[in-house]
Scaffold this motif. Structure first.
Motif, mmCIF file in Angstrom:
data_model
loop_
_atom_site.group_PDB
_atom_site.id
_atom_site.type_symbol
_atom_site.label_atom_id
_atom_site.label_comp_id
_atom_site.label_asym_id
_atom_site.label_seq_id
_atom_site.Cartn_x
_atom_site.Cartn_y
_atom_site.Cartn_z
ATOM 1 N N ALA A 6 37.895 -88.105 1.195
ATOM 2 C CA ALA A 6 38.974 -87.540 0.466
ATOM 3 C C ALA A 6 40.273 -87.131 1.654
ATOM 4 N N GLY A 7 39.943 -87.484 2.681
ATOM 5 C CA GLY A 7 40.888 -86.971 3.771
ATOM 6 C C GLY A 7 40.776 -85.662 4.517
ATOM 7 N N GLY A 8 39.561 -85.040 3.897
ATOM 8 C CA GLY A 8 39.481 -83.747 4.688
ATOM 9 C C GLY A 8 40.041 -82.719 3.852
ATOM 10 N N VAL A 9 39.492 -81.363 4.049
ATOM 11 C CA VAL A 9 39.832 -80.266 3.409
ATOM 12 C C VAL A 9 41.374 -79.882 3.973
ATOM 13 N N ARG A 10 42.119 -79.435 3.070
ATOM 14 C CA ARG A 10 43.285 -78.678 3.462
ATOM 15 C C ARG A 10 43.352 -77.453 3.999
ATOM 16 N N PRO A 11 44.128 -77.306 4.875
ATOM 17 C CA PRO A 11 44.203 -76.033 5.673
ATOM 18 C C PRO A 11 44.465 -74.825 4.737
ATOM 19 N N GLY A 12 43.504 -73.649 5.139
ATOM 20 C CA GLY A 12 43.490 -72.694 4.371
ATOM 21 C C GLY A 12 42.670 -72.601 3.125
ATOM 22 N N ALA A 13 41.909 -73.853 3.142
ATOM 23 C CA ALA A 13 40.927 -73.563 1.585
ATOM 24 C C ALA A 13 39.748 -72.955 2.391
ATOM 25 N N ASP A 14 39.248 -72.201 1.167
ATOM 26 C CA ASP A 14 38.214 -71.352 1.391
ATOM 27 C C ASP A 14 36.742 -72.368 1.102
ATOM 28 N N THR A 15 36.078 -72.477 2.329
ATOM 29 C CA THR A 15 34.664 -73.571 2.010
ATOM 30 C C THR A 15 33.662 -72.533 2.308
ATOM 31 N N THR A 16 33.634 -71.145 2.111
ATOM 32 C CA THR A 16 32.433 -70.432 2.906
ATOM 33 C C THR A 16 31.117 -70.680 1.875
ATOM 34 N N GLY A 17 31.176 -70.777 0.644
ATOM 35 C CA GLY A 17 29.954 -71.220 -0.065
ATOM 36 C C GLY A 17 29.915 -72.732 -0.167
ATOM 37 N N LEU A 18 30.639 -73.415 0.531
ATOM 38 C CA LEU A 18 30.406 -75.171 0.244
ATOM 39 C C LEU A 18 29.421 -75.572 1.108
ATOM 40 N N ASN A 19 28.020 -76.369 0.651
ATOM 41 C CA ASN A 19 27.006 -76.548 1.505
ATOM 42 C C ASN A 19 27.456 -78.068 2.027
ATOM 43 N N ARG A 20 27.948 -78.527 3.160
ATOM 44 C CA ARG A 20 28.472 -79.638 3.550
ATOM 45 C C ARG A 20 27.266 -80.607 3.677
ATOM 46 N N ALA A 21 26.074 -80.099 3.770
ATOM 47 C CA ALA A 21 24.814 -80.882 4.070
ATOM 48 C C ALA A 21 23.951 -81.420 2.877
ATOM 49 N N ARG A 22 24.450 -80.988 1.702
ATOM 50 C CA ARG A 22 24.048 -81.322 0.323
ATOM 51 C C ARG A 22 23.982 -82.688 0.018
ATOM 52 N N VAL A 23 22.998 -83.392 -0.286
ATOM 53 C CA VAL A 23 23.113 -85.038 -0.593
ATOM 54 C C VAL A 23 23.588 -84.948 -1.805
ATOM 55 N N LEU A 24 24.604 -86.068 -2.225
ATOM 56 C CA LEU A 24 25.325 -86.178 -3.343
ATOM 57 C C LEU A 24 24.443 -87.319 -4.452
ATOM 58 N N VAL A 25 24.855 -86.914 -5.634
ATOM 59 C CA VAL A 25 23.906 -87.741 -6.589
ATOM 60 C C VAL A 25 25.149 -88.323 -7.632
ATOM 61 N N ASP A 26 24.935 -89.561 -8.017
ATOM 62 C CA ASP A 26 25.873 -90.402 -8.613
ATOM 63 C C ASP A 26 26.626 -89.673 -9.923
ATOM 64 N N GLY A 27 27.821 -89.431 -10.081
ATOM 65 C CA GLY A 27 28.420 -89.022 -11.206
ATOM 66 C C GLY A 27 28.928 -87.808 -10.997
ATOM 67 N N GLU A 28 28.326 -86.962 -9.793
ATOM 68 C CA GLU A 28 28.802 -85.554 -9.846
ATOM 69 C C GLU A 28 30.274 -85.221 -9.250
ATOM 70 N N GLN A 29 30.824 -84.063 -9.377
ATOM 71 C CA GLN A 29 32.219 -83.640 -9.085
ATOM 72 C C GLN A 29 31.975 -82.594 -7.763
ATOM 73 N N VAL A 30 32.884 -82.644 -6.885
ATOM 74 C CA VAL A 30 32.879 -81.636 -5.934
ATOM 75 C C VAL A 30 34.169 -81.151 -6.071
ATOM 76 N N VAL A 31 34.355 -79.737 -6.302
ATOM 77 C CA VAL A 31 35.508 -79.064 -6.138
ATOM 78 C C VAL A 31 35.510 -78.358 -5.102
ATOM 79 N N VAL A 32 36.623 -78.212 -4.017
ATOM 80 C CA VAL A 32 36.864 -77.375 -2.953
ATOM 81 C C VAL A 32 37.897 -76.332 -3.363
ATOM 82 N N GLY A 33 37.589 -75.105 -2.768
ATOM 83 C CA GLY A 33 38.518 -74.093 -3.225
ATOM 84 C C GLY A 33 38.903 -73.539 -4.438
ATOM 85 N N ALA A 34 37.968 -73.537 -5.521
ATOM 86 C CA ALA A 34 37.945 -73.266 -6.755
ATOM 87 C C ALA A 34 36.977 -72.436 -7.377
ATOM 88 N N PRO A 35 37.225 -71.740 -8.400
ATOM 89 C CA PRO A 35 35.863 -71.135 -8.906
ATOM 90 C C PRO A 35 35.008 -71.910 -9.452
#
Length: 233
Positions: free
Chosen positions: A115-144
């Protein structure tokens, strides 16, 4: 008879040694060339290879011949295995949000890179970047984060990645009480647009429905589609 001929005619018919030598050299070259052509064009015998029955081959030779075929089959199977892909929706504070098709076994980090990388200033504190993805899921960055759908134990499954940017358990953000900083954390919302939402809320006395968010200056159909599941009046 020769002596009776005129001198000029006798001189023309005379055979000199130099002329004889030149003719001899030409004849020798012609004979040599003809012999060389004849020798190169002569018929030659061709040896026919012997036919060997399959049962007469040594066991080692048979195994070495079969090894490349087995290796080719394994390579084809590997290509078929890597051809499996998953489809995920990457949204929020990324440079190129949208649906991405990734190889099976990809992780959240791979989705963010697609997706081009995370935009500057986005909060990714609780984002587990190492988690394995599954088909059909949605990843929301910097939102509740969105609560997991009913019937999915522990939030595991395709919806587990929804709202994975800021932890789990938080409900939709209230448009009637959210601050500019909280609105700035929504996907596609910056400080300017967050202030527009607050100004609209102040002028209208609050939000009666999420649909009123369409009337805010700077929110189009695509951005509204991203915000709709993340907010409430």
């Amino acid at each position: 008879m020769r002596e009776r001929l005129p001198l000029w005619l006798q001189d023309s018919c005379a055979v000199r040694p130099r002329a004889v030598a030149a003719v001899g050299v030409v004849l020798i070259c012609a004979v040599g060339f003809a012999g060389q052509q004849y020798w190169s064009a002569r018929p030659r015998g061709v040896a026919v290879p012997a036919v060997v029955a399959p049962g007469a081959l040594p066991a080692a030779a048979t195994a070495s011949a079969a090894a490349p075929v087995q290796g080719a089959g394994a390579g084809a199977g590997g290509v078929g295995g890597t051809a499996a892909r998953i489809v995920v929706d990457v949204t929020g504070k990324v440079r190129e949000p949208g649906v991405r098709r990734l190889p099976a076994g990809s992780r959240v980090e791979d989705a963010l890179a697609a997706a081009g990388g995370v935009r500057p200033g986005a909060d990714t504190t609780g984002l587990n970047r190492a988690r394995v993805l599954v088909d059909g899921e949605q990843v929301v960055v910097g939102a509740p984060a969105q609560p997991p759908p009913a019937g999915v134990a522990g939030g595991m499954g395709p919806a587990a990645g929804v709202g994975s940017g800021l932890g789990s358990g938080a409900g939709p953000l209230s448009l009637g009480s959210a601050t500019v900083a909280q609105l700035d954390g929504l996907p596609g919302v910056g400080p300017v647009l967050a202030q527009h939402i607050v100004d609209f809320r102040t002028a209208r006395g609050g939000f009666r429905s999420v649909e009123e968010l369409r009337q805010v200056d700077g929110i189009g159909e695509r951005r509204f589609a991203d915000l709709r599941p993340l907010v409430r009046p």
